[in-house]
Write an enzyme that holds these catalytic residues in place. Structure first.
Site, short mmCIF file in Angstrom:
data_model
loop_
_atom_site.label_atom_id
_atom_site.label_comp_id
_atom_site.label_asym_id
_atom_site.label_seq_id
_atom_site.Cartn_x
_atom_site.Cartn_y
_atom_site.Cartn_z
N HIS A 57 -5.57 -4.95 1.08
CA HIS A 57 -4.48 -4.14 1.62
C HIS A 57 -4.75 -2.63 1.57
O HIS A 57 -3.94 -1.86 2.09
CB HIS A 57 -3.19 -4.43 0.86
CG HIS A 57 -3.25 -3.95 -0.56
ND1 HIS A 57 -3.90 -4.67 -1.55
CD2 HIS A 57 -2.78 -2.83 -1.14
CE1 HIS A 57 -3.83 -4.00 -2.67
NE2 HIS A 57 -3.15 -2.87 -2.46
N HIS A 72 -4.00 2.80 3.27
CA HIS A 72 -3.15 1.75 2.71
C HIS A 72 -2.55 0.99 3.87
O HIS A 72 -1.78 1.55 4.66
CB HIS A 72 -2.06 2.37 1.82
CG HIS A 72 -1.55 1.43 0.79
ND1 HIS A 72 -0.69 0.39 1.09
CD2 HIS A 72 -1.80 1.35 -0.54
CE1 HIS A 72 -0.42 -0.27 -0.03
NE2 HIS A 72 -1.08 0.29 -1.03
#
Length: 148
Positions: A57, A72
């Protein structure tokens, strides 16, 4: 001057639009965020350098000048434990700017009740070091901001 590229295609919306106070207040660092197109795609390296941290992620790439950029992929996506993400590189790899790092699908992230908005942050940057921040439509690989 380091040119930071958009890792994903979508709408550059600024950090204030990130639904997470740590990012939106700039506590992680200055930068911007992209609301990605919904559908399968690849997240690219925003700068050339070494992948210092790599999670499904999120990832950090540090350039030869020591500047690190965090990408992110969505908010609270760590809770997905990698589901819906595929690593295309490995921690420690050297990558070129624009090289694919992670495959993911923002629509899957959103369907799971999480925001797919992607903060792109200049780590440890001084206030005012990030300039020329793009807002509006961006393609993956477009210039996103400059870091002095």
């Amino acid at each position: 001057m380091t040119t930071v590229l958009a890792p994903v295609e979508g709408e550059a919306v600024g950090l204030a639009a990130v639904p997470d106070p740590v990012f939106s207040a700039g506590m992680v660092g200055p930068g911007t965020a992209i609301d990605p197109l919904r559908g399968p795609g690849e997240a690219l390296a925003p700068i050339a350098g070494k992948i210092m941290k790599l999670h499904p992620h999120a990832y950090v790439i540090v350039g030869d000048d020591g500047k690190g950029v965090l990408v992110h992929l969505g908010i609270d996506t760590v809770q997905l434990k990698g589901e819906g993400f595929a690593l295309l590189a490995s921690e420690g790899d050297r990558v070129a700017a624009g090289q694919p790092v992670v495959a993911w699908d923002p629509a899957v992230v959103e369907a799971g009740g999480r925001s797919p908005v992607c903060p792109v942050v200049a780590l440890d940057a001084l206030s005012g070091a990030v300039t020329g921040v793009t807002l509006g439509a961006v393609h993956a690989g477009d210039q996103l901001f400059e870091w002095a």
